[in-house]
Design a protein around this motif. Structure first.
Motif, PDB file in Angstrom:
ATOM      1  N   ARG A 112      -4.428  -0.795   6.783  1.00 18.96           N
ATOM      2  CA  ARG A 112      -5.487   0.071   6.241  1.00 18.96           C
ATOM      3  C   ARG A 112      -5.706   1.302   7.130  1.00 18.96           C
ATOM      4  NH1 ARG A 112      -7.473  -1.601   1.750  1.00 18.96           N
ATOM      5  NH2 ARG A 112      -7.518  -3.796   1.187  1.00 18.96           N
ATOM      6  N   GLN A 113      -5.662   1.110   8.450  1.00 16.94           N
ATOM      7  CA  GLN A 113      -5.812   2.250   9.367  1.00 16.94           C
ATOM      8  C   GLN A 113      -4.669   3.244   9.183  1.00 16.94           C
ATOM      9  OE1 GLN A 113      -5.990   0.161  13.100  1.00 16.94           O
ATOM     10  NE2 GLN A 113      -8.231   0.094  13.110  1.00 16.94           N
TER      11      GLN A 113
ATOM     12  N   SER B 151      -2.367 -10.239   0.487  1.00 15.21           N
ATOM     13  CA  SER B 151      -2.995 -10.586   1.767  1.00 15.21           C
ATOM     14  C   SER B 151      -3.456 -12.033   1.763  1.00 15.21           C
ATOM     15  CB  SER B 151      -4.190  -9.676   2.053  1.00 15.21           C
ATOM     16  OG  SER B 151      -3.775  -8.349   2.230  1.00 15.21           O
TER      17      SER B 151
ATOM     18  N   GLU C 291      -3.653  -0.987  -4.091  1.00 15.33           N
ATOM     19  CA  GLU C 291      -4.582  -1.705  -3.227  1.00 15.33           C
ATOM     20  C   GLU C 291      -4.870  -3.108  -3.756  1.00 15.33           C
ATOM     21  OE1 GLU C 291      -7.668   0.604  -0.815  1.00 15.33           O
ATOM     22  OE2 GLU C 291      -7.527   1.728  -2.705  1.00 15.33           O
TER      23      GLU C 291
ATOM     24  N   PHE D 131      -2.057  -5.293  -2.685  1.00 15.26           N
ATOM     25  CA  PHE D 131      -2.185  -5.569  -1.257  1.00 15.26           C
ATOM     26  C   PHE D 131      -3.223  -6.661  -1.013  1.00 15.26           C
ATOM     27  CE2 PHE D 131      -4.286  -4.624   2.853  1.00 15.26           C
ATOM     28  CZ  PHE D 131      -3.220  -4.879   3.692  1.00 15.26           C
ATOM     29  N   ALA D 132      -4.375  -6.554  -1.652  1.00  7.68           N
ATOM     30  CA  ALA D 132      -5.432  -7.561  -1.483  1.00  7.68           C
ATOM     31  C   ALA D 132      -4.960  -8.934  -1.950  1.00  7.68           C
ATOM     32  CB  ALA D 132      -6.684  -7.135  -2.245  1.00  7.68           C
TER      33      ALA D 132
ATOM     34  N   VAL E  82      -3.681  -6.621   8.298  1.00 10.79           N
ATOM     35  CA  VAL E  82      -4.489  -5.976   7.263  1.00 10.79           C
ATOM     36  C   VAL E  82      -5.193  -4.751   7.845  1.00 10.79           C
ATOM     37  CG1 VAL E  82      -6.485  -6.268   5.737  1.00 10.79           C
ATOM     38  CG2 VAL E  82      -4.784  -8.103   5.949  1.00 10.79           C
ATOM     39  N   ARG E  83      -5.800  -4.914   9.005  1.00  9.92           N
ATOM     40  CA  ARG E  83      -6.522  -3.810   9.655  1.00  9.92           C
ATOM     41  C   ARG E  83      -5.582  -2.643   9.969  1.00  9.92           C
ATOM     42  NH1 ARG E  83      -8.750  -6.661  13.151  1.00  9.92           N
ATOM     43  NH2 ARG E  83      -7.159  -6.487  14.760  1.00  9.92           N
TER      44      ARG E  83
ATOM     45  N   CYS F 146      -2.894   3.695   6.443  1.00  9.55           N
ATOM     46  CA  CYS F 146      -3.108   4.384   5.161  1.00  9.55           C
ATOM     47  C   CYS F 146      -4.130   5.505   5.323  1.00  9.55           C
ATOM     48  CB  CYS F 146      -3.595   3.401   4.105  1.00  9.55           C
ATOM     49  SG  CYS F 146      -2.267   2.559   3.257  1.00  9.55           S
ATOM     50  N   GLU F 147      -5.202   5.240   6.036  1.00  9.34           N
ATOM     51  CA  GLU F 147      -6.218   6.276   6.241  1.00  9.34           C
ATOM     52  C   GLU F 147      -5.638   7.454   7.020  1.00  9.34           C
ATOM     53  OE1 GLU F 147      -9.182   6.646   4.858  1.00  9.34           O
ATOM     54  OE2 GLU F 147      -8.696   4.818   3.752  1.00  9.34           O
TER      55      GLU F 147
ATOM     56  N   ILE G 237      -4.306   6.337  -2.540  1.00 10.53           N
ATOM     57  CA  ILE G 237      -3.642   5.064  -2.227  1.00 10.53           C
ATOM     58  C   ILE G 237      -3.416   4.333  -3.541  1.00 10.53           C
ATOM     59  CG2 ILE G 237      -3.815   2.831  -1.061  1.00 10.53           C
ATOM     60  CD1 ILE G 237      -5.665   4.139   0.982  1.00 10.53           C
TER      61      ILE G 237
ATOM     62  N   LEU H 198       0.848  -1.180   0.000  1.00  7.76           N
ATOM     63  CA  LEU H 198       0.000   0.000   0.000  1.00  7.76           C
ATOM     64  C   LEU H 198       0.888   1.237   0.000  1.00  7.76           C
ATOM     65  CD1 LEU H 198      -2.683  -1.005   2.643  1.00  7.76           C
ATOM     66  CD2 LEU H 198      -3.011  -0.805   0.186  1.00  7.76           C
TER      67      LEU H 198
END
Length: 73
Positions: A41-42, A27, A20, A23-24, A37-38, A44-45, A17, A5
């Motif tokens: 993503r957090q 994963s 993705e 990344f998926a 993963v969580r 990145c946000e 971003i 990411l």
């Protein structure tokens, strides 16, 4: 560790971003734990939100980058 990411904001552009899909795919392929993963993503946000503030004093965009730029300059 690189989780694929990438948060980018080109000069004059919008923050976004990239990779993705990679990344998926990774994963699943490498079995990243849900907590990884969580957290990815957090993070990145958080970076996207900080990038949208356009250098308003929020690190790492306010001054921390200067050290790294000086190393290549």
């Amino acid at each position: 560790m690189d989780l694929d990411l990438d948060v980018v904001r080109p000069i004059g552009g919008e923050v976004r971003i990239e990779d993705e899909d990679e990344f998926a795919e990774h994963s699943v392929l490498y079995g990243y734990p849900e907590s990884v993963v969580r957290t990815a993503r957090q993070t990145c946000e958080w970076l996207m939100d900080a990038g949208r503030r356009d250098g308003d004093g929020t690190e790492p965009f306010a001054s921390a980058y200067r050290y790294w730029l000086a190393r290549i300059g």
